[in-house]
Design a protein around this motif. Structure first.
Motif, PDB file in Angstrom:
ATOM      1  N   LEU A 194      -5.355  69.166  40.495  1.00 22.83           N
ATOM      2  CA  LEU A 194      -4.316  68.168  40.196  1.00 22.83           C
ATOM      3  C   LEU A 194      -3.867  67.409  41.436  1.00 22.83           C
ATOM      4  CD1 LEU A 194      -2.441  70.151  37.455  1.00 22.83           C
ATOM      5  CD2 LEU A 194      -3.745  68.036  37.161  1.00 22.83           C
ATOM      6  N   ALA A 195      -4.228  67.926  42.617  1.00 26.47           N
ATOM      7  CA  ALA A 195      -3.910  67.196  43.851  1.00 26.47           C
ATOM      8  C   ALA A 195      -4.526  65.792  43.805  1.00 26.47           C
ATOM      9  CB  ALA A 195      -4.429  67.956  45.067  1.00 26.47           C
ATOM     10  N   ARG A 196      -5.626  65.645  43.049  1.00 23.32           N
ATOM     11  CA  ARG A 196      -6.273  64.331  42.915  1.00 23.32           C
ATOM     12  C   ARG A 196      -5.458  63.368  42.081  1.00 23.32           C
ATOM     13  NH1 ARG A 196     -12.194  66.246  41.001  1.00 23.32           N
ATOM     14  NH2 ARG A 196     -12.830  67.205  42.944  1.00 23.32           N
ATOM     15  N   SER A 197      -4.556  63.900  41.283  1.00 16.97           N
ATOM     16  CA  SER A 197      -3.839  63.055  40.317  1.00 16.97           C
ATOM     17  C   SER A 197      -2.348  62.959  40.588  1.00 16.97           C
ATOM     18  CB  SER A 197      -4.042  63.610  38.902  1.00 16.97           C
ATOM     19  OG  SER A 197      -5.404  63.642  38.601  1.00 16.97           O
ATOM     20  N   THR A 198      -1.919  63.352  41.781  1.00 11.35           N
ATOM     21  CA  THR A 198      -0.505  63.178  42.137  1.00 11.35           C
ATOM     22  C   THR A 198      -0.413  62.399  43.444  1.00 11.35           C
ATOM     23  OG1 THR A 198      -0.363  65.209  43.454  1.00 11.35           O
ATOM     24  CG2 THR A 198       0.133  65.406  41.100  1.00 11.35           C
ATOM     25  N   THR A 199       0.652  61.624  43.580  1.00 11.25           N
ATOM     26  CA  THR A 199       0.821  60.841  44.811  1.00 11.25           C
ATOM     27  C   THR A 199       1.167  61.748  46.000  1.00 11.25           C
ATOM     28  OG1 THR A 199       3.127  60.427  44.241  1.00 11.25           O
ATOM     29  CG2 THR A 199       1.538  58.723  43.634  1.00 11.25           C
ATOM     30  N   TYR A 200       1.577  62.991  45.715  1.00 11.27           N
ATOM     31  CA  TYR A 200       1.814  63.953  46.788  1.00 11.27           C
ATOM     32  C   TYR A 200       0.509  64.500  47.377  1.00 11.27           C
ATOM     33  CZ  TYR A 200       6.482  65.560  48.032  1.00 11.27           C
ATOM     34  OH  TYR A 200       7.706  65.682  48.609  1.00 11.27           O
ATOM     35  N   MET A 218      -0.062  51.815  31.247  1.00 13.79           N
ATOM     36  CA  MET A 218      -0.086  50.674  32.185  1.00 13.79           C
ATOM     37  C   MET A 218       0.717  50.998  33.454  1.00 13.79           C
ATOM     38  SD  MET A 218       1.057  46.760  31.898  1.00 13.79           S
ATOM     39  CE  MET A 218      -0.602  46.195  31.966  1.00 13.79           C
ATOM     40  N   PRO A 219       0.159  50.734  34.628  1.00 14.06           N
ATOM     41  CA  PRO A 219       0.927  50.947  35.854  1.00 14.06           C
ATOM     42  C   PRO A 219       2.135  49.988  35.918  1.00 14.06           C
ATOM     43  CG  PRO A 219      -1.419  50.832  36.342  1.00 14.06           C
ATOM     44  CD  PRO A 219      -1.241  50.381  34.911  1.00 14.06           C
ATOM     45  N   THR A 220       3.282  50.532  36.261  1.00 11.08           N
ATOM     46  CA  THR A 220       4.510  49.727  36.329  1.00 11.08           C
ATOM     47  C   THR A 220       4.395  48.545  37.304  1.00 11.08           C
ATOM     48  OG1 THR A 220       5.816  51.593  35.594  1.00 11.08           O
ATOM     49  CG2 THR A 220       7.003  49.886  36.786  1.00 11.08           C
ATOM     50  N   PRO A 221       3.773  48.706  38.485  1.00 13.09           N
ATOM     51  CA  PRO A 221       3.659  47.551  39.382  1.00 13.09           C
ATOM     52  C   PRO A 221       2.876  46.396  38.751  1.00 13.09           C
ATOM     53  CG  PRO A 221       3.202  49.570  40.582  1.00 13.09           C
ATOM     54  CD  PRO A 221       3.259  49.939  39.127  1.00 13.09           C
ATOM     55  N   ILE A 222       1.878  46.728  37.938  1.00 12.93           N
ATOM     56  CA  ILE A 222       1.097  45.668  37.282  1.00 12.93           C
ATOM     57  C   ILE A 222       1.957  44.971  36.228  1.00 12.93           C
ATOM     58  CG2 ILE A 222      -0.957  45.176  35.862  1.00 12.93           C
ATOM     59  CD1 ILE A 222      -2.421  47.334  37.379  1.00 12.93           C
ATOM     60  N   LEU A 223       2.728  45.762  35.491  1.00  9.28           N
ATOM     61  CA  LEU A 223       3.659  45.179  34.511  1.00  9.28           C
ATOM     62  C   LEU A 223       4.623  44.217  35.213  1.00  9.28           C
ATOM     63  CD1 LEU A 223       5.079  45.202  31.651  1.00  9.28           C
ATOM     64  CD2 LEU A 223       6.586  46.942  32.639  1.00  9.28           C
ATOM     65  N   ALA A 224       5.165  44.662  36.343  1.00 13.66           N
ATOM     66  CA  ALA A 224       6.148  43.856  37.077  1.00 13.66           C
ATOM     67  C   ALA A 224       5.528  42.540  37.535  1.00 13.66           C
ATOM     68  CB  ALA A 224       6.664  44.642  38.283  1.00 13.66           C
ATOM     69  N   ARG A 225       4.299  42.630  38.009  1.00 12.76           N
ATOM     70  CA  ARG A 225       3.644  41.432  38.534  1.00 12.76           C
ATOM     71  C   ARG A 225       3.246  40.472  37.402  1.00 12.76           C
ATOM     72  NH1 ARG A 225       2.014  40.779  43.682  1.00 12.76           N
ATOM     73  NH2 ARG A 225       1.863  42.986  44.178  1.00 12.76           N
ATOM     74  N   GLY A 282       7.707  48.137  43.047  1.00  9.72           N
ATOM     75  CA  GLY A 282       7.393  49.216  43.994  1.00  9.72           C
ATOM     76  C   GLY A 282       7.493  50.604  43.388  1.00  9.72           C
ATOM     77  N   ILE A 283       7.551  50.711  42.058  1.00 10.62           N
ATOM     78  CA  ILE A 283       7.598  52.050  41.420  1.00 10.62           C
ATOM     79  C   ILE A 283       6.166  52.413  41.015  1.00 10.62           C
ATOM     80  CG2 ILE A 283       8.532  53.447  39.549  1.00 10.62           C
ATOM     81  CD1 ILE A 283      10.978  51.640  39.472  1.00 10.62           C
ATOM     82  N   PRO A 284       5.518  53.303  41.775  1.00 15.61           N
ATOM     83  CA  PRO A 284       4.063  53.476  41.607  1.00 15.61           C
ATOM     84  C   PRO A 284       3.650  54.427  40.490  1.00 15.61           C
ATOM     85  CG  PRO A 284       4.839  54.809  43.421  1.00 15.61           C
ATOM     86  CD  PRO A 284       6.049  54.135  42.861  1.00 15.61           C
ATOM     87  N   GLY A 285       4.319  54.326  39.331  1.00 13.86           N
ATOM     88  CA  GLY A 285       3.960  55.185  38.204  1.00 13.86           C
ATOM     89  C   GLY A 285       3.477  54.353  37.037  1.00 13.86           C
TER      90      GLY A 285
END
Ligand SMILES: Cc1cc2nc3c(=O)[nH]c(=O)nc-3n(C[C@H](O)[C@H](O)[C@H](O)COP(=O)(O)OP(=O)(O)OC[C@H]3O[C@@H](n4cnc5c(N)ncnc54)[C@H](O)[C@@H]3O)c2cc1C
Length: 290
Positions: free
Chosen positions: A13-19, A94-101, A116-119
């Motif tokens: 899951l390390a591959r799928s988290t921003t941490y 859908m990624p939130t930054p793409i929605l915002a843009r 800038g909310i990367p979820g």
């Protein structure tokens, strides 16, 4: 079980988290359509395993032992986007930054500050994510969710008890939402987004693995970041986990952090702030796994 999307086993899951932290998922499903989400839930039930829905993993600390169940990752295939008048119909993946843009470029105001909310939008609604004085709860008009049995229903805004950084939706999967936006000049929105991005780049460790804010703001005059800074903890490090010297409510993975390092750091910061400043900090990041 046959999926149109993919089913992986023992997926780190390390591959799928921003941490970039987290042990393996016993099963990891990448649904290609809503029917796959139903199948994943039934699969979990048949196997007697718990399930977890994941967006872009940007608000999660997954423990080093991973998740001994079925992770359902909402992304491509579940990322529909359509404008009907000033209403955006958006898939959870859908990624939130793409929605915002996209909405800003089309001349719609309401989610432009979420650049800038990367979820994902699903994670954003579930968490009631927000920034710069705005949050998802203000624009959501309807949310379509799936319950653990695979049954789909649509909730109106009034039926969702949104609070600060919480939707209180409980054990459901967000599939899609309608967002009520307004009209605005795209050039003006673009300029605002440019400013906000520059602010983020200067004030947060945006290029280091992290989960954004670790603690919720406690509601008084001071933010969690100000309190942690006042407690003298900027730069404080345990193992590979560090209180960012740039923004004290961001704890970064300096490269080798384990979940256990971050958890120890969280515990230390919480106790120190309580002892020195008398404020109890509550977690914003979701800690999951074993
Ligand atoms: C650099 C950085 C900056 C950030 N800035 C902000 C900010 O300004 N404001 C803010 O609010 N947050 C911020 N965050 C935190 C995070 O981006 C948000 O909480 C985001 O909305 C989480 O979305 P996600 O798809 O990554 O969810 P995940 O982290 O994958 O999941 C978070 C929670 O939501 C649940 N979930 C995810 N998708 C669904 C779904 N479809 N249905 C039901 N439940 C679901 C998960 O089970 C989990 O409990 C930041 C994070 C980072 C790394």
């Amino acid at each position: 079980m046959k999926f149109r999307g993919r089913l992986l086993e023992h997926e780190p899951l390390a591959r799928s988290t921003t941490y970039r932290i987290g042990g393996p998922a016993r099963y990891f499903v990448l649904p290609a359509e809503v029917e796959d989400v139903v199948k994943a839930l039934h699969f979990a039930e048949d196997q007697g395993l718990p399930w977890l829905v994941l967006g872009l993993g940007s608000n999660l600390l997954i423990k080093d032992g991973g998740f001994p169940g079925v992770v359902i990752r909402m992304g491509k295939g579940l990322d529909r986007f359509e404008m009907k008048g000033a209403t955006a119909i958006v898939g959870a993946g859908m990624p939130t930054p793409i929605l915002a843009r996209r909405t800003a470029e089309a001349g719609f105001v309401g989610v432009e500050r979420f650049l800038g909310i990367p979820g994902t939008v699903g994670g954003g609604i579930y968490m009631n994510a927000g920034c710069h004085g705005a949050e998802f709860a203000e624009v959501v008009t309807e949310v379509t969710v799936m319950d653990p049995k695979g049954k789909v229903k649509t909730l109106t805004r009034k039926q969702i008890p949104f609070k600060y950084r919480a939707s209180n939706l409980g054990s459901v999967i967000v599939l899609e939402a309608k967002l009520g936006l307004g009209e605005e000049n795209p050039a003006k929105l673009k300029e605002l987004q440019g400013k906000l991005l520059r602010w983020r780049k200067a004030g947060t460790p945006f290029d280091q693995p992290c989960c954004g804010s670790v603690f919720k703001n406690p509601g008084g005059p001071k933010t969690a970041g100000m309190l942690i800074d006042e407690a003298g903890l900027k730069g404080f490090t345990i193992g590979g986990a560090q209180v960012s010297p740039l923004h004290a409510n961001y704890f970064v993975n300096t490269g080798t952090a384990k979940a256990s390092d971050v958890l120890k750091l969280i515990d230390h910061v919480r106790k120190t702030v309580q002892k020195r400043l008398g404020v109890e900090l509550g977690l914003e990041v979701k800690v999951i796994g074993v």
